[in-house]
Motif scaffolding. Sequence first.
Motif, PDB file in Angstrom:
ATOM      1  N   SER A 173     -12.302 -41.116  40.147  1.00  0.00           N
ATOM      2  CA  SER A 173     -10.841 -40.958  40.221  1.00  0.00           C
ATOM      3  C   SER A 173     -10.162 -40.877  38.865  1.00  0.00           C
ATOM      4  O   SER A 173      -8.983 -41.205  38.730  1.00  0.00           O
ATOM      5  N   ARG A 174     -10.900 -40.420  37.879  1.00  0.00           N
ATOM      6  CA  ARG A 174     -10.262 -40.160  36.598  1.00  0.00           C
ATOM      7  C   ARG A 174      -9.483 -38.850  36.691  1.00  0.00           C
ATOM      8  O   ARG A 174      -9.846 -37.959  37.460  1.00  0.00           O
ATOM      9  N   ALA A 175      -8.428 -38.744  35.951  1.00  0.00           N
ATOM     10  CA  ALA A 175      -7.593 -37.538  36.015  1.00  0.00           C
ATOM     11  C   ALA A 175      -8.421 -36.314  35.628  1.00  0.00           C
ATOM     12  O   ALA A 175      -9.359 -36.413  34.819  1.00  0.00           O
ATOM     13  N   PRO A 176      -8.090 -35.136  36.188  1.00  0.00           N
ATOM     14  CA  PRO A 176      -8.834 -33.921  35.828  1.00  0.00           C
ATOM     15  C   PRO A 176      -8.785 -33.664  34.328  1.00  0.00           C
ATOM     16  O   PRO A 176      -7.784 -33.954  33.664  1.00  0.00           O
ATOM     17  N   LEU A 177      -9.873 -33.157  33.817  1.00  0.00           N
ATOM     18  CA  LEU A 177      -9.895 -32.774  32.413  1.00  0.00           C
ATOM     19  C   LEU A 177      -8.924 -31.612  32.193  1.00  0.00           C
ATOM     20  O   LEU A 177      -8.878 -30.674  32.989  1.00  0.00           O
ATOM     21  N   LYS A 178      -8.151 -31.688  31.129  1.00  0.00           N
ATOM     22  CA  LYS A 178      -7.210 -30.629  30.772  1.00  0.00           C
ATOM     23  C   LYS A 178      -7.525 -30.184  29.343  1.00  0.00           C
ATOM     24  O   LYS A 178      -6.903 -30.627  28.379  1.00  0.00           O
ATOM     25  N   PRO A 179      -8.500 -29.319  29.194  1.00  0.00           N
ATOM     26  CA  PRO A 179      -8.995 -28.992  27.859  1.00  0.00           C
ATOM     27  C   PRO A 179      -8.105 -28.051  27.044  1.00  0.00           C
ATOM     28  O   PRO A 179      -8.319 -27.900  25.847  1.00  0.00           O
ATOM     29  N   TYR A 180      -7.149 -27.394  27.685  1.00  0.00           N
ATOM     30  CA  TYR A 180      -6.304 -26.445  26.955  1.00  0.00           C
ATOM     31  C   TYR A 180      -5.026 -26.217  27.754  1.00  0.00           C
ATOM     32  O   TYR A 180      -4.913 -26.623  28.915  1.00  0.00           O
ATOM     33  N   GLN A 181      -4.058 -25.561  27.129  1.00  0.00           N
ATOM     34  CA  GLN A 181      -2.767 -25.352  27.777  1.00  0.00           C
ATOM     35  C   GLN A 181      -2.471 -23.886  28.091  1.00  0.00           C
ATOM     36  O   GLN A 181      -1.649 -23.584  28.944  1.00  0.00           O
ATOM     37  N   SER A 182      -3.124 -22.986  27.403  1.00  0.00           N
ATOM     38  CA  SER A 182      -2.836 -21.559  27.599  1.00  0.00           C
ATOM     39  C   SER A 182      -4.104 -20.746  27.452  1.00  0.00           C
ATOM     40  O   SER A 182      -5.101 -21.210  26.880  1.00  0.00           O
ATOM     41  N   GLY A 183      -4.047 -19.509  27.942  1.00  0.00           N
ATOM     42  CA  GLY A 183      -5.200 -18.631  27.797  1.00  0.00           C
ATOM     43  C   GLY A 183      -5.533 -18.375  26.338  1.00  0.00           C
ATOM     44  O   GLY A 183      -6.713 -18.303  25.961  1.00  0.00           O
ATOM     45  N   ALA A 184      -4.514 -18.249  25.499  1.00  0.00           N
ATOM     46  CA  ALA A 184      -4.751 -18.020  24.069  1.00  0.00           C
ATOM     47  C   ALA A 184      -5.482 -19.201  23.443  1.00  0.00           C
ATOM     48  O   ALA A 184      -6.375 -19.030  22.598  1.00  0.00           O
ATOM     49  N   GLU A 185      -5.121 -20.408  23.853  1.00  0.00           N
ATOM     50  CA  GLU A 185      -5.792 -21.597  23.327  1.00  0.00           C
ATOM     51  C   GLU A 185      -7.237 -21.663  23.820  1.00  0.00           C
ATOM     52  O   GLU A 185      -8.149 -22.055  23.066  1.00  0.00           O
ATOM     53  N   LEU A 186      -7.469 -21.295  25.057  1.00  0.00           N
ATOM     54  CA  LEU A 186      -8.830 -21.252  25.594  1.00  0.00           C
ATOM     55  C   LEU A 186      -9.703 -20.336  24.746  1.00  0.00           C
ATOM     56  O   LEU A 186     -10.832 -20.688  24.377  1.00  0.00           O
ATOM     57  N   ILE A 187      -9.185 -19.162  24.433  1.00  0.00           N
ATOM     58  CA  ILE A 187      -9.941 -18.197  23.629  1.00  0.00           C
ATOM     59  C   ILE A 187     -10.217 -18.758  22.231  1.00  0.00           C
ATOM     60  O   ILE A 187     -11.344 -18.703  21.734  1.00  0.00           O
ATOM     61  N   GLU A 188      -9.195 -19.316  21.607  1.00  0.00           N
ATOM     62  CA  GLU A 188      -9.333 -19.838  20.248  1.00  0.00           C
ATOM     63  C   GLU A 188     -10.397 -20.935  20.173  1.00  0.00           C
ATOM     64  O   GLU A 188     -11.257 -20.944  19.277  1.00  0.00           O
ATOM     65  N   LYS A 189     -10.367 -21.850  21.107  1.00  0.00           N
ATOM     66  CA  LYS A 189     -11.306 -22.973  21.049  1.00  0.00           C
ATOM     67  C   LYS A 189     -12.733 -22.543  21.380  1.00  0.00           C
ATOM     68  O   LYS A 189     -13.692 -23.079  20.811  1.00  0.00           O
ATOM     69  N   CYS A 190     -12.884 -21.577  22.287  1.00  0.00           N
ATOM     70  CA  CYS A 190     -14.234 -21.049  22.542  1.00  0.00           C
ATOM     71  C   CYS A 190     -14.760 -20.332  21.306  1.00  0.00           C
ATOM     72  O   CYS A 190     -15.952 -20.427  20.983  1.00  0.00           O
ATOM     73  N   ASP A 191     -13.874 -19.637  20.606  1.00  0.00           N
ATOM     74  CA  ASP A 191     -14.300 -18.966  19.380  1.00  0.00           C
ATOM     75  C   ASP A 191     -14.819 -19.983  18.358  1.00  0.00           C
ATOM     76  O   ASP A 191     -15.779 -19.723  17.634  1.00  0.00           O
TER      77      ASP A 191
END
Length: 563
Positions: free
Chosen positions: A276-294
């Motif tokens: 029952s831990r809160a869902p992981l929220k690793p990023y806020q936007s698609g652009a941030e998702l791309i940047e962090k994967c890079d």
Amino acid sequence: MERYFVPNDLNPDNEKQISELYRKLLLRDIPVDTAKLRQWIMDWSELNSVLSDVNCRRYVAMTCNTQDEKAAKAYNDFVENIQPVMNEYDDKLNKKLMAHPSKDGLKGEFGEWFKGVQVSLDLFSPDNIPLETEENKEIQAYQKITGGMSVEFEGETKTMQQMASYMEKTDRDLRERAWRAMWERRLQDKDALDNAYDKLFEIRNQIAKNAHCKDFIDYIFLAKHRFDYTPADCEAFHESIEKLVLPLQKEMYKRRAQKMGLARLRPWDLDVDPLSRAPLKPYQSGAELIEKCDQIFESIHPQAGKWARQMQAQNLIDPDSRLGKAPGGYQIGFDEARLPFIFMNSANTDRDIYTLLHESGHSFHQFALADQPILAYRDVPAEFAEVASMSMELIGMSNLKPFYGDDLEAIARSFEGELSDVIWLFPWVASIDCFQHRLYNFPTHTATDRSDIWAEIMDRYDAGVDYSGLEAVRNNLWQKQLHIFECPFYYIEYGIAQIGALQVWANFKKDPKKAIDDLFRAESLGSSRPVKELFEAANIKFDFSPKTLEPLMQVVWDELGRN
């Protein structure tokens, strides 16, 4: 890429211009000279690459916005008017190639392609040209059904992809309401999806009949160039998964239920954190998702980082989910430009990290093979293409700090989710592949038969999830798998490739740079070698027998136990 044969001002919608280019190729006098024959092959490949590029870009535009009638018309016009010309002349040019006396002098470079060309000649029927056009149109009609699905929930209109994020909410009542809302909406289109499948099934069986094949299974194994395994091998794979992986999934679900204090899991209990831990929220936007994967890619290998940054700079990724966008995710190649494009539907979940890692793996494959001289060699066997993508998921989870920093608990949760998905994937792949074999061995089946067959398969691979009172959903879960509609029998490749990817991951844990160097070197071969040789080039085995599968699954299980 610079053009040598195709005019720069070619109108890709002008059937007359395109027919004339193909006609020039067909009528060209090619001396008994391997160099002249090779140049003819290169001109033919250039023309196909240009037209394939147009087709792929229009497909992207249509799926990015299924409500854009102009984009849909542009794609349909190409499918209806240009693809039939390509198909017609490809057969004629295949015959010209295979009859040329200098062909044997090019076997060293093009022998693997020649093998496929001969299969294409054997399968070709002019009666299938309009059927293939009709098939593409029916696939688009199916996409319009699924792309138009939305749910009114919590006072907002949500896409199905956005609704999926509710499955990670810790409020069990909320999860159940969201799950039921999704499936009530899906079941509204049950009959429409059944009708769509009926039409595609009929078309595909007729295509096989026209090609003088025993049935569609016989046809598709030839069309997919599955020279290294048979339907019987697929059945053996189904049995191996049932014996070696299903028990792990059952135990995994049993432990999950115990952590959640439940007697049995319900379908809305599978994605939430069991503590029952809160869902992981690793990023806020698609652009941030791309940047962090890079950043992940830059940390694991310099070439991966370079390719990832190029995609970011050239806007070759559409990450965000929105109403009217087709569901799912894919990577597609723009063949003339020799560039990849990634389409996905992110929902701000941890799973999205792995989706982008996966599709980026396909993109790296496209970059690696860009120097392959002919289009045919830039179309990779799916069994190895998915090794490229699945390997990046497993390798990528070696550094999740760009998303989670020093939060070791979050990293462990993400790691556990990825490996749990590996265990989940195998039985699901076996189910989908088994289902398709059953259907195409039963050409007179009805929609009711389909539900019954699927129910039997669900019983066979039952991992302990309680669907009591939800039988209508359980018996139609197959409808959510777009591959069944869009690309029949393209699914067992995920199981075969997962075994390959687990081997790449094992190599990476021993020597990271060598493992990725080996993988990229194998990817650079495109489809110029048989699939078994591609596996060997990556320093892995093309083998999905229990002998190879069992120790790999033990490693996964042991790793899960440490988290």
